[in-house]
Write a protein that holds these residues in place. Structure first.
Motif, mmCIF file in Angstrom:
data_model
loop_
_atom_site.group_PDB
_atom_site.id
_atom_site.type_symbol
_atom_site.label_atom_id
_atom_site.label_comp_id
_atom_site.label_asym_id
_atom_site.label_seq_id
_atom_site.Cartn_x
_atom_site.Cartn_y
_atom_site.Cartn_z
ATOM 1 N N ASN A 125 -8.201 6.532 -5.489
ATOM 2 C CA ASN A 125 -7.656 6.443 -4.004
ATOM 3 C C ASN A 125 -8.463 7.167 -3.185
ATOM 4 O OD1 ASN A 125 -7.244 9.069 -5.152
ATOM 5 N ND2 ASN A 125 -4.793 8.740 -4.931
ATOM 6 N N GLN A 126 -8.064 7.089 -1.788
ATOM 7 C CA GLN A 126 -8.800 7.696 -0.719
ATOM 8 C C GLN A 126 -7.944 9.152 -0.307
ATOM 9 O OE1 GLN A 126 -11.764 6.404 0.802
ATOM 10 N NE2 GLN A 126 -11.391 5.173 -0.906
ATOM 11 N N TYR A 152 4.127 -0.416 4.736
ATOM 12 C CA TYR A 152 3.833 0.623 3.617
ATOM 13 C C TYR A 152 4.916 1.074 3.153
ATOM 14 C CZ TYR A 152 -0.376 0.192 6.653
ATOM 15 O OH TYR A 152 -1.565 -0.278 7.388
ATOM 16 N N GLU A 153 4.636 1.682 1.898
ATOM 17 C CA GLU A 153 5.645 2.207 1.018
ATOM 18 C C GLU A 153 5.141 3.946 1.394
ATOM 19 O OE1 GLU A 153 6.225 3.899 -3.501
ATOM 20 O OE2 GLU A 153 5.960 1.613 -3.252
ATOM 21 N N ARG A 179 -14.998 8.929 -0.902
ATOM 22 C CA ARG A 179 -13.408 8.758 -0.839
ATOM 23 C C ARG A 179 -12.589 9.797 -0.171
ATOM 24 N NH1 ARG A 179 -12.235 9.966 -6.296
ATOM 25 N NH2 ARG A 179 -9.971 9.724 -5.819
ATOM 26 N N LYS A 226 -1.013 7.919 -8.082
ATOM 27 C CA LYS A 226 -0.909 6.258 -7.697
ATOM 28 C C LYS A 226 -1.050 5.904 -6.123
ATOM 29 C CE LYS A 226 4.221 6.365 -7.355
ATOM 30 N NZ LYS A 226 5.295 5.641 -7.943
ATOM 31 N N SER A 227 -1.380 6.858 -5.252
ATOM 32 C CA SER A 227 -1.022 6.540 -3.804
ATOM 33 C C SER A 227 -2.443 5.963 -3.653
ATOM 34 C CB SER A 227 -0.881 7.880 -2.994
ATOM 35 O OG SER A 227 0.412 8.379 -3.261
ATOM 36 N N ASP A 228 -2.502 4.927 -2.736
ATOM 37 C CA ASP A 228 -3.760 4.310 -2.276
ATOM 38 C C ASP A 228 -4.491 5.199 -1.278
ATOM 39 O OD1 ASP A 228 -3.602 1.524 -3.267
ATOM 40 O OD2 ASP A 228 -1.856 1.505 -2.001
ATOM 41 N N TRP A 229 -3.585 5.913 -0.405
ATOM 42 C CA TRP A 229 -4.130 7.002 0.665
ATOM 43 C C TRP A 229 -3.355 8.380 0.381
ATOM 44 C CZ3 TRP A 229 -8.229 7.292 3.667
ATOM 45 C CH2 TRP A 229 -9.054 6.219 4.037
ATOM 46 N N MET A 239 0.882 -1.126 -0.136
ATOM 47 C CA MET A 239 0.017 -0.213 0.089
ATOM 48 C C MET A 239 0.921 1.229 -0.163
ATOM 49 S SD MET A 239 -3.033 1.118 2.541
ATOM 50 C CE MET A 239 -3.982 -0.104 2.034
ATOM 51 N N ILE A 240 0.475 2.062 -1.029
ATOM 52 C CA ILE A 240 1.215 3.484 -0.982
ATOM 53 C C ILE A 240 0.621 4.479 -0.346
ATOM 54 C CG2 ILE A 240 2.027 5.261 -2.378
ATOM 55 C CD1 ILE A 240 2.150 3.102 -4.677
ATOM 56 N N ILE A 241 1.140 5.113 0.686
ATOM 57 C CA ILE A 241 0.640 6.538 1.639
ATOM 58 C C ILE A 241 1.276 7.656 1.497
ATOM 59 C CG2 ILE A 241 -0.186 7.123 3.730
ATOM 60 C CD1 ILE A 241 -0.274 4.103 4.641
#
Length: 149
Positions: free
Chosen positions: A105-106, A26-27, A140, A64-67, A1-3
């Motif tokens: 993403n969120q 996490y990334e 989101r 591209k980040s999930d969060w 997961m990318i944050i």
């Protein structure tokens, strides 16, 4: 997961990174005006310098980040330094939201739900961002209301 935390070198951003770095693999990315300094390094965070008012690689990172966590903002304005809620809290948040509106993403917004009377302008700025985020990102967009930081 990318944050990715925008405002990741500030007090709130660094505190979130310290917790996330201990919890899972996490990334983690920090996006701020100056990137990093020796005073605010949390491993394994990747630090990026960016000007949100200019086009750049930071936009792709957010998309591209999930969060995406918005920890940008000011507590008090300063007329002599040109620091205002509009320029330093509201506009950066709107830019972040507009950048990810077409992504999946969120977005987590660090808001506030109460304050003393002398913080009315601060509270209005937070509420304006909340309304904008909910309008543009719908479900989101998540606001959190921490206590005094």
């Amino acid at each position: 997961m990318i944050i990715t935390i925008v405002g990741g070198t500030g007090l709130v951003g660094q505190g979130i990174f310290k917790e996330l770095a201990q919890v899972a693999d996490y990334e983690l990315h920090s996006l701020s005006r100056n990137g990093k300094s020796k005073d605010n390094l949390v491993e394994p965070v990747i630090y990026h310098a960016a000007n949100l008012n200019e086009t750049g690689d930071w936009q792709e990172l957010l998309q591209k980040s999930d969060w995406v966590i918005d920890a940008v903002g000011i507590l008090f304005p300063s007329k002599s330094k040109g620091i205002t809620y509009e320029k330093n809290s509201i506009q950066p948040a709107k830019i972040i939201i507009d950048t990810i509106v077409d992504s999946k993403n969120q977005c987590l917004f660090i808001s506030a739900n109460d304050g003393p009377f002398f913080m009315n302008d601060y509270m209005r700025a937070k509420k304006e961002v909340e309304a904008y985020g909910q309008k543009r990102l719908k479900s989101r967009f998540v606001s959190v209301f921490p206590g005094i930081v």
